[in-house]
Scaffold this motif. Structure first.
Motif, mmCIF file in Angstrom:
data_model
loop_
_atom_site.group_PDB
_atom_site.id
_atom_site.type_symbol
_atom_site.label_atom_id
_atom_site.label_comp_id
_atom_site.label_asym_id
_atom_site.label_seq_id
_atom_site.Cartn_x
_atom_site.Cartn_y
_atom_site.Cartn_z
ATOM 1 N N GLY A 270 -1.455 61.650 -36.759
ATOM 2 C CA GLY A 270 -2.111 61.122 -35.575
ATOM 3 C C GLY A 270 -1.170 60.329 -34.684
ATOM 4 O O GLY A 270 0.022 60.161 -34.969
ATOM 5 N N SER A 271 -1.724 59.802 -33.601
ATOM 6 C CA SER A 271 -0.963 59.022 -32.624
ATOM 7 C C SER A 271 -1.193 57.534 -32.857
ATOM 8 O O SER A 271 -2.180 57.135 -33.488
ATOM 9 N N PRO A 272 -0.302 56.686 -32.319
ATOM 10 C CA PRO A 272 -0.549 55.249 -32.412
ATOM 11 C C PRO A 272 -1.895 54.846 -31.807
ATOM 12 O O PRO A 272 -2.573 53.977 -32.355
ATOM 13 N N ALA A 273 -2.278 55.483 -30.711
ATOM 14 C CA ALA A 273 -3.562 55.149 -30.087
ATOM 15 C C ALA A 273 -4.722 55.484 -31.017
ATOM 16 O O ALA A 273 -5.687 54.709 -31.134
ATOM 17 N N GLN A 274 -4.639 56.625 -31.705
ATOM 18 C CA GLN A 274 -5.707 56.983 -32.646
ATOM 19 C C GLN A 274 -5.787 55.970 -33.783
ATOM 20 O O GLN A 274 -6.875 55.531 -34.164
ATOM 21 N N LEU A 275 -4.633 55.600 -34.327
ATOM 22 C CA LEU A 275 -4.629 54.628 -35.416
ATOM 23 C C LEU A 275 -5.159 53.280 -34.938
ATOM 24 O O LEU A 275 -5.938 52.622 -35.647
ATOM 25 N N TYR A 276 -4.766 52.861 -33.746
ATOM 26 C CA TYR A 276 -5.253 51.595 -33.193
ATOM 27 C C TYR A 276 -6.778 51.595 -33.130
ATOM 28 O O TYR A 276 -7.436 50.641 -33.570
ATOM 29 N N HIS A 277 -7.358 52.670 -32.587
ATOM 30 C CA HIS A 277 -8.821 52.725 -32.459
ATOM 31 C C HIS A 277 -9.499 52.794 -33.823
ATOM 32 O O HIS A 277 -10.580 52.221 -34.009
ATOM 33 N N SER A 278 -8.869 53.460 -34.795
ATOM 34 C CA SER A 278 -9.423 53.490 -36.147
ATOM 35 C C SER A 278 -9.417 52.086 -36.759
ATOM 36 O O SER A 278 -10.407 51.662 -37.384
ATOM 37 N N LEU A 279 -8.326 51.353 -36.579
ATOM 38 C CA LEU A 279 -8.250 50.003 -37.123
ATOM 39 C C LEU A 279 -9.231 49.064 -36.426
ATOM 40 O O LEU A 279 -9.837 48.191 -37.057
ATOM 41 N N GLN A 280 -9.421 49.252 -35.121
ATOM 42 C CA GLN A 280 -10.398 48.436 -34.398
ATOM 43 C C GLN A 280 -11.811 48.710 -34.886
ATOM 44 O O GLN A 280 -12.647 47.799 -34.951
ATOM 45 N N LYS A 281 -12.090 49.947 -35.224
ATOM 46 C CA LYS A 281 -13.404 50.306 -35.777
ATOM 47 C C LYS A 281 -13.646 49.551 -37.083
ATOM 48 O O LYS A 281 -14.742 49.041 -37.329
ATOM 49 N N ILE B 10 -1.958 48.575 -27.877
ATOM 50 C CA ILE B 10 -1.494 49.860 -28.402
ATOM 51 C C ILE B 10 0.031 49.905 -28.437
ATOM 52 O O ILE B 10 0.628 50.397 -29.403
ATOM 53 N N ASP B 11 0.677 49.369 -27.396
ATOM 54 C CA ASP B 11 2.136 49.314 -27.410
ATOM 55 C C ASP B 11 2.646 48.438 -28.556
ATOM 56 O O ASP B 11 3.663 48.751 -29.182
ATOM 57 N N LEU B 12 1.927 47.350 -28.834
ATOM 58 C CA LEU B 12 2.341 46.474 -29.929
ATOM 59 C C LEU B 12 2.183 47.191 -31.267
ATOM 60 O O LEU B 12 3.080 47.128 -32.123
ATOM 61 N N LEU B 13 1.070 47.887 -31.461
ATOM 62 C CA LEU B 13 0.903 48.629 -32.714
ATOM 63 C C LEU B 13 1.994 49.683 -32.870
ATOM 64 O O LEU B 13 2.549 49.859 -33.964
ATOM 65 N N THR B 14 2.310 50.367 -31.777
ATOM 66 C CA THR B 14 3.379 51.378 -31.814
ATOM 67 C C THR B 14 4.698 50.755 -32.249
ATOM 68 O O THR B 14 5.421 51.302 -33.099
ATOM 69 N N ARG B 15 5.008 49.599 -31.682
ATOM 70 C CA ARG B 15 6.246 48.887 -32.025
ATOM 71 C C ARG B 15 6.229 48.422 -33.487
ATOM 72 O O ARG B 15 7.205 48.584 -34.221
ATOM 73 N N LEU B 16 5.120 47.844 -33.917
ATOM 74 C CA LEU B 16 5.013 47.357 -35.293
ATOM 75 C C LEU B 16 5.152 48.491 -36.301
ATOM 76 O O LEU B 16 5.831 48.357 -37.321
ATOM 77 N N ARG B 17 4.517 49.624 -35.998
ATOM 78 C CA ARG B 17 4.576 50.747 -36.939
ATOM 79 C C ARG B 17 6.006 51.280 -37.038
ATOM 80 O O ARG B 17 6.480 51.609 -38.130
ATOM 81 N N ALA B 18 6.708 51.334 -35.913
ATOM 82 C CA ALA B 18 8.103 51.784 -35.926
ATOM 83 C C ALA B 18 8.973 50.797 -36.711
ATOM 84 O O ALA B 18 9.858 51.210 -37.477
ATOM 85 N N MET B 19 8.740 49.508 -36.532
ATOM 86 C CA MET B 19 9.485 48.492 -37.275
ATOM 87 C C MET B 19 9.214 48.597 -38.769
ATOM 88 O O MET B 19 10.142 48.534 -39.588
ATOM 89 N N LYS B 20 7.944 48.776 -39.125
ATOM 90 C CA LYS B 20 7.600 48.862 -40.550
ATOM 91 C C LYS B 20 8.217 50.105 -41.185
ATOM 92 O O LYS B 20 8.652 50.059 -42.351
ATOM 93 N N ASP B 21 8.268 51.204 -40.442
ATOM 94 C CA ASP B 21 8.855 52.442 -40.988
ATOM 95 C C ASP B 21 10.342 52.250 -41.328
ATOM 96 O O ASP B 21 10.852 52.931 -42.219
ATOM 97 N N GLN B 22 11.006 51.330 -40.646
ATOM 98 C CA GLN B 22 12.428 51.082 -40.878
ATOM 99 C C GLN B 22 12.674 49.897 -41.801
ATOM 100 O O GLN B 22 13.819 49.652 -42.181
#
Length: 255
Positions: free
Chosen positions: A146-157, A240-252
């Motif tokens: 999925g995309s960061p936006a999809q994950l963000y909305h899933s987590l918000q749910k 959403i931009d913050l989640l995208t950044r955090l996920r990229a940081m966590k992956d590394q």
């Protein structure tokens, strides 16, 4: 009341078993390995009534064939969007569906939670949330499909559920997640206190799960993406931009 207990599998998976003391039936969630499930059923002299599947990854589904062989009438309930990838499913569900676990007198609501995989789902019956690899304590699942936006909305749910919700995710990743979270918010006092609590649990060979949703909203950076101070700290303009950044940081991140 349900008794929900973790069955350890592989290095850090939990297969959740749902039982009641005087009930001859049992339900399990995401059995990547049949062996610990069969052992439990034999020890407690219970019949496997149903299997709940959150997504198609083998560490959540590889035990299905052996369990179905042992219990041919078992209900195997999983995401309609991933039915082609989980051929042993007997029931296909999606957002808005209700699963009746009749012997337990419980109903679970199905939540669509795309992100980790496109068809990922969760199961909710207050206060219990069975969320697979979408939300972890102090973390979230990797974006395999999925995309960061999809994950963000899933987590918000999930964040919109009641604060008393008990989060039953399927990996013991908490201490590693907390080490990352503290690089994001090193002065978060709730986070520091929670880390000490979880260290003590693991030293006693106890699971850190289930997690409490109210606590997660205080300590989990992936549930705190609306926080303006956090956005500013990581130079992002929106959640959403913050989640995208955090996920990229966590992956590394090397914990």
């Amino acid at each position: 009341m349900l008794t929900i207990s973790p069955l350890s599998a592989f290095e850090d998976n939990y297969i959740w078993s749902l039982c009641q003391p005087d009930n001859p039936f049992c339900v399990v969630v995401d059995p990547g390995d049949a062996t610990p499930v069969l052992r439990l059923l034999q020890q407690q002299q219970k019949t496997l009534y149903a299997i709940l599947i959150t997504h198609h990854h083998p560490d959540h589904t590889a035990g299905l064939a052996q369990l179905q062989l042992a219990f041919p009438e078992v209900r195997i309930i999983g995401p309609a969007a991933e039915r082609a990838k989980i051929p042993l499913l007997t029931e296909y569900v999606q957002q808005g569906d209700t699963i009746e676990l009749t012997p337990f007198q419980y109903q679970f609501q199905v939540l669509d939670l795309p992100g980790h995989t496109l068809g990922h789902i969760g199961f909710y019956a207050a206060p219990y949330l069975l969320c697979g690899d979408t939300l972890f304590s102090a973390g979230c699942g990797r974006l395999f499909e999925g995309s960061p936006a999809q994950l963000y909305h899933s987590l918000q749910k999930l964040a919109a559920l009641p604060d008393a919700t008990e989060v039953y995710c399927t990996h013991e990743y908490t201490l590693a997640n907390l080490r990352f979270a503290l690089t994001v918010e090193p002065d978060n006092q709730a986070l520091l206190a929670y880390q000490q609590q979880c260290i003590m649990l693991r030293q006693a060979n106890q699971p850190t799960l289930p997690a409490n949703l109210a606590t997660e909203k205080q300590i989990n950076p992936f549930l705190r993406c609306e926080n303006k101070a956090l956005q500013q700290r990581l130079q992002q303009d929106n959640a959403i931009d913050l989640l995208t950044r955090l996920r990229a940081m966590k992956d590394q991140f090397k914990s």
